[in-house]
Design a protein around this motif. Sequence first.
Motif: not given
Length: 250
Positions: A3, A5, A21, A23, A57, A74, A169
């Motif tokens: 992923s 993020y 956030e 993701r 994203y 990041q 997470q």
Amino acid sequence: MHSNYSLFYTLDGDLPVRFREARVFGTTVWTASGAVETWGEETRTQYASEAEAHAAYLAHCRAALADGHTLARQSVIDPAVFDFALLQTLVAHAARLAFGAVRRAHPLQHIDAFALVSDDSAMTIGPMANSREALAASEYGEEMLWNPAEWAFDEGGAYFDSAYRLLLQAHRDLPFEVAFATFRSGVFDACIEALAQLDAEGCFGTGVQRDESVLLFEVSDSEPVEGAMARLNPPAVVARFEAWMASWAE
């Protein structure tokens, strides 16, 4: 499935206030936003292709910057691996700032106890601190010294928000494949190592001053982490704790 993020904050000085956030995994874009030290509000959007999801994203990231947020982290997340080294770095940085915040907020107090407190699910990390004066004024006497929940000061909790986001997470409905026992023990060890790192730097004093200061890691409503007391304190503090424990057996 890896992923991408990104984590963003608005700041009040150096203190995080609000977060965002974003993701992306596969064709899904997940976002969250809100006040620090909260879960915030989540969104989850499905796209027709991975390329469309990645573009969305990136659009979320640009929007966060345009709205005045600052990029804090990041990364590419592997759901089968948890970055304990990053957690230790984040916790050490936050603890250093939180300890400084306590001392600035209470300049007439002799701050001689500092702790990080987590919970049995390893979802939270927060600071507590106490002073010589607060201990002397407490009706609980020496018992207060070994129970951070009873301590007087808790400034600086917002500094731990980046570490909190990392822990979440494992608790949100997101791709995560690390065994809970491995995650839990690794989180606690990272917190202890972060405190030990700051102690080695002299953050909590040296020599006689350090012998009179208590450094703890505690898991609320759970058994103490084996060996944490000795890892974090000089022999004089460990002996004081053992004497207190022995007094309860008499």
